[in-house]
Design a protein around this motif. Structure first.
Motif: not given
Length: 322
Positions: A3-15
């Motif tokens: 979850h942490t990695a998925f959120f960081a990539q698709l939410r934080t980084s790619e928005q």
């Protein structure tokens, strides 16, 4: 961890969405599943491809974890699970999970922590390859659910059947940014003939040239309105696709997929065409009209899996009553 990695990539980084998450859940039949959720205004076809890319790359991230990093993640998870329930909602969720899964193991929290303490990095990699890695998981089963606004372009059932998912994602990305001058057939032709060894900047330049060539017969002063990145000069319109855009990411995925088709396509041998489903070039089956699918399913006599509810603790309950 996922979850942490998925959120960081698709939410934080790619928005890609305002609600992004990943985690495990139970199906109604009691089977465990890994669920990825992205809710936002991005084109669903593009989001699906980004989720695919994350799943493929996450295995490498697990492989690269040091022993110290892995043990730290496990200890953090144990600490979270040891926290006391803070509300009646938390307590309800803790009790309702075992009921809906038909497992009735209300003390599994303590057992899970014991298992976590014994978990190794090799165990996690073996689990990922057995159940999640589409290239190695023998029983790999997946369901994609897409819901989108009528304002967002979506492929027809026939287009889904004809064009690879990455091509659909690239075409959808072009349209979402205002570039409507190419057909989906043009995009497929470009991807199929592109040189995979070229840099992304070169590929974007070639795509720009193709776009301009398609617009030449109808050049007008309104070309600058085609997209925010359009530039007009004395020689005519010139479209510049930025290497940091979604179009660039979608193009990279399409080129990569064209040269290395997904292996799971060879594993799917079931034919669902007789129940009104369409199959993509990758071997994915589409339920385009859910209501019609339900009616067709009933007409063909396909059984709905069911089982009698038998609590695992039935014997102990009866013994206590006696």
């Amino acid at each position: 961890m996922v979850h942490t990695a998925f959120f960081a990539q698709l939410r934080t980084s790619e928005q890609l969405g305002y609600r992004v998450g990943a985690g495990s859940d139970f199906t109604k039949s009691g089977k465990r599943m890994l669920k990825f959720i992205v809710e936002g205004e991005s084109n669903p076809a593009y989001v699906i491809q980004r989720i695919n890319q994350f799943i493929r790359q996450y295995r490498q991230k697990l492989q690269e974890l040091t022993v110290e990093e892995f043990e730290s993640s496990v200890q953090s998870l144990i600490s979270v699970k040891q926290e006391k329930l803070k509300s009646i909602d938390d307590e309800f969720s803790e009790l309702w999970g075992p009921i809906t899964s038909d497992k009735y193991k209300f003390n599994k929290g303590n057992k899970n922590m014991e298992h976590l303490k014994q978990l190794s990095k090799d165990d996690l990699l073996a689990f990922w390859d057995k159940y999640v890695n589409e290239d190695t998981a023998q029983g790999y089963t997946r369901l994609d659910m897409q819901m989108s606004s009528a304002k967002i372009w979506q492929p027809t059932a026939e287009e889904f059947k004809m064009y690879p998912g990455t091509v659909i994602a690239l075409y959808g990305s072009l349209r979402s940014e205002g570039h409507t001058g190419l057909s989906i057939a043009d995009v497929l032709s470009f991807v199929s003939s592109a040189d995979a060894s070229s840099s992304i900047e070169s590929l974007l330049a070639e795509l720009s040239e193709l776009y301009v060539a398609k617009q030449v017969p109808s050049v007008s002063s309104e070309v600058s309105e085609v997209a925010d990145t359009a530039v007009v000069d004395v020689e005519g319109p010139r479209i510049i696709f930025e290497s940091s855009s979604k179009i660039a990411t979608a193009l990279q995925m399409a080129i990569s997929s064209a040269n290395e088709a997904p292996k799971f396509a060879t594993l799917n041998k079931t034919n669902f065409a007789n129940i009104d489903m369409k199959q993509s070039p990758e071997g994915i089956w589409l339920i385009n009209d859910y209501k019609r699918f339900q009616q067709t399913q009933a007409l063909h006599g396909i059984s709905v899996p069911s089982r009698k509810l038998v609590p695992l603790i039935a014997d102990s309950v009866q013994a206590d009553n006696n």
